[in-house]
Design a protein around this motif. Structure first.
Motif, PDB file in Angstrom:
ATOM      1  N   VAL A  38       0.841  -1.193   0.000  1.00  0.00           N
ATOM      2  CA  VAL A  38       0.000   0.000   0.000  1.00  0.00           C
ATOM      3  C   VAL A  38       0.877   1.243   0.000  1.00  0.00           C
ATOM      4  O   VAL A  38       1.799   1.361   0.812  1.00  0.00           O
ATOM      5  CB  VAL A  38      -0.932   0.016   1.231  1.00  0.00           C
ATOM      6  CG1 VAL A  38      -1.739   1.313   1.290  1.00  0.00           C
ATOM      7  CG2 VAL A  38      -1.868  -1.188   1.192  1.00  0.00           C
ATOM      8  N   ASP A  39       0.587   2.158  -0.907  1.00  0.00           N
ATOM      9  CA  ASP A  39       1.322   3.421  -1.001  1.00  0.00           C
ATOM     10  C   ASP A  39       0.574   4.472  -0.183  1.00  0.00           C
ATOM     11  O   ASP A  39      -0.488   4.934  -0.589  1.00  0.00           O
ATOM     12  CB  ASP A  39       1.424   3.847  -2.462  1.00  0.00           C
ATOM     13  CG  ASP A  39       2.347   5.040  -2.663  1.00  0.00           C
ATOM     14  OD1 ASP A  39       2.627   5.747  -1.676  1.00  0.00           O
ATOM     15  OD2 ASP A  39       2.778   5.266  -3.806  1.00  0.00           O
ATOM     16  N   CYS A 193      -1.886   4.749  10.679  1.00  0.00           N
ATOM     17  CA  CYS A 193      -2.816   4.205  11.681  1.00  0.00           C
ATOM     18  C   CYS A 193      -4.192   3.961  11.076  1.00  0.00           C
ATOM     19  O   CYS A 193      -4.847   2.961  11.389  1.00  0.00           O
ATOM     20  CB  CYS A 193      -2.917   5.153  12.877  1.00  0.00           C
ATOM     21  SG  CYS A 193      -1.445   5.176  13.916  1.00  0.00           S
ATOM     22  N   GLU A 194      -4.617   4.851  10.203  1.00  0.00           N
ATOM     23  CA  GLU A 194      -5.921   4.692   9.553  1.00  0.00           C
ATOM     24  C   GLU A 194      -5.914   3.473   8.628  1.00  0.00           C
ATOM     25  O   GLU A 194      -6.880   2.708   8.583  1.00  0.00           O
ATOM     26  CB  GLU A 194      -6.265   5.955   8.753  1.00  0.00           C
ATOM     27  CG  GLU A 194      -7.624   5.927   8.076  1.00  0.00           C
ATOM     28  CD  GLU A 194      -8.778   5.830   9.055  1.00  0.00           C
ATOM     29  OE1 GLU A 194      -9.818   5.250   8.679  1.00  0.00           O
ATOM     30  OE2 GLU A 194      -8.650   6.323  10.194  1.00  0.00           O
ATOM     31  N   ILE A 195      -4.829   3.279   7.898  1.00  0.00           N
ATOM     32  CA  ILE A 195      -4.716   2.106   7.020  1.00  0.00           C
ATOM     33  C   ILE A 195      -4.786   0.818   7.840  1.00  0.00           C
ATOM     34  O   ILE A 195      -5.504  -0.121   7.493  1.00  0.00           O
ATOM     35  CB  ILE A 195      -3.398   2.168   6.223  1.00  0.00           C
ATOM     36  CG1 ILE A 195      -3.433   3.320   5.221  1.00  0.00           C
ATOM     37  CG2 ILE A 195      -3.146   0.842   5.494  1.00  0.00           C
ATOM     38  CD1 ILE A 195      -2.090   3.601   4.553  1.00  0.00           C
ATOM     39  N   LEU A 196      -4.046   0.788   8.940  1.00  0.00           N
ATOM     40  CA  LEU A 196      -4.041  -0.406   9.792  1.00  0.00           C
ATOM     41  C   LEU A 196      -5.415  -0.624  10.416  1.00  0.00           C
ATOM     42  O   LEU A 196      -5.891  -1.760  10.532  1.00  0.00           O
ATOM     43  CB  LEU A 196      -2.983  -0.254  10.883  1.00  0.00           C
ATOM     44  CG  LEU A 196      -1.529  -0.196  10.388  1.00  0.00           C
ATOM     45  CD1 LEU A 196      -0.586   0.052  11.572  1.00  0.00           C
ATOM     46  CD2 LEU A 196      -1.152  -1.473   9.651  1.00  0.00           C
ATOM     47  N   THR A 202     -11.587  -2.038  12.611  1.00  0.00           N
ATOM     48  CA  THR A 202     -11.993  -1.306  13.804  1.00  0.00           C
ATOM     49  C   THR A 202     -12.509   0.069  13.397  1.00  0.00           C
ATOM     50  O   THR A 202     -12.105   0.602  12.365  1.00  0.00           O
ATOM     51  CB  THR A 202     -10.801  -1.117  14.763  1.00  0.00           C
ATOM     52  OG1 THR A 202      -9.724  -0.501  14.070  1.00  0.00           O
ATOM     53  CG2 THR A 202     -10.368  -2.462  15.302  1.00  0.00           C
ATOM     54  N   PRO A 203     -13.376   0.674  14.202  1.00  0.00           N
ATOM     55  CA  PRO A 203     -13.932   1.977  13.834  1.00  0.00           C
ATOM     56  C   PRO A 203     -12.903   3.073  13.942  1.00  0.00           C
ATOM     57  O   PRO A 203     -11.899   2.947  14.615  1.00  0.00           O
ATOM     58  CB  PRO A 203     -15.069   2.180  14.862  1.00  0.00           C
ATOM     59  CG  PRO A 203     -14.755   1.276  15.992  1.00  0.00           C
ATOM     60  CD  PRO A 203     -13.956   0.132  15.418  1.00  0.00           C
TER      61      PRO A 203
END
Length: 203
Positions: A38-39, A193-196, A202-203
């Motif tokens: 993922v880029d 963090c958003e990608i993970l 998770t929300p």
């Protein structure tokens, strides 16, 4: 330093790998290894966040390299993506006379909605795959103009022609990390963090 190919091939199939400005070769190696690559620099939220320090960095260059105020200065923006938008509204707020040259009618309309002047990029004589600021375009600029190219390598300017015509040219690369590394790092961390979080559901 371990080569990227070796790292990807050592990963378990189905593993997630994150990187920035990934090459076609890296994507091919990851696909062959069964690794999801993922880029994060392709993520819209990071593009928008990075546009802000890029715009501020460009304004800093303009203020440092010129002997006149930005107020009442004529400035041409070639393109009106996220960086152009962030830069255009900030320059206008400082009193600059901003003209946006954009390819798409929607971008020109957006520029006009920000009270900026807008023209078709084709009026600059741009023809793909040539640079946007070709020798013909540069020849039409006011003598001794300052050109700040914010595009990734190789840039959107015929640099040799610009110098030959007596313009000052700065190819300003990686402005977010150069001008605001803390802000750029925070934006990157939030994106990762958003990608993970998305992968974990998770929300």
């Amino acid at each position: 330093r371990t080569p990227l190919a070796e790292l990807l091939r050592a990963a378990k199939p189905g593993a997630l790998a994150l990187g920035g400005k990934l090459s076609a070769q890296a994507r091919q190696i990851a696909a062959e290894a069964g690794v999801e690559l993922v880029d994060y620099f392709a993520r819209e939220e990071l593009i928008l966040c990075n546009a802000i320090p890029t715009a501020e960095g460009c304004i800093g260059i303009l203020m440092a390299e010129r002997t006149r105020t930005l107020w009442n200065s004529a400035i041409l923006l070639a393109g009106f993506g996220p960086v152009g938008q962030a830069l255009g509204v900030r320059l206008a707020a400082l009193g600059a006379q901003v003209t946006v040259a954009a390819r798409r009618p929607a971008q020109r309309a957006l520029a006009e909605s920000f009270s900026l002047r807008a023209v078709d990029l084709a009026r600059l004589g741009q023809t793909a795959p040539a640079s946007v600021l070709t020798e013909a375009v540069l020849a039409a600029l006011r003598p001794g103009s300052l050109v700040v190219d914010l595009a990734s390598r190789p840039g959107g300017t015929d640099f040799a022609a610009a110098r030959r015509l007596g313009h000052r040219v700065i190819h300003a690369l990686s402005l977010p990390t150069a001008c605001a590394p803390e802000t750029a790092g925070e934006a990157l961390a939030r994106t990762v963090c958003e990608i993970l979080s998305e992968r974990e559901g998770t929300p």
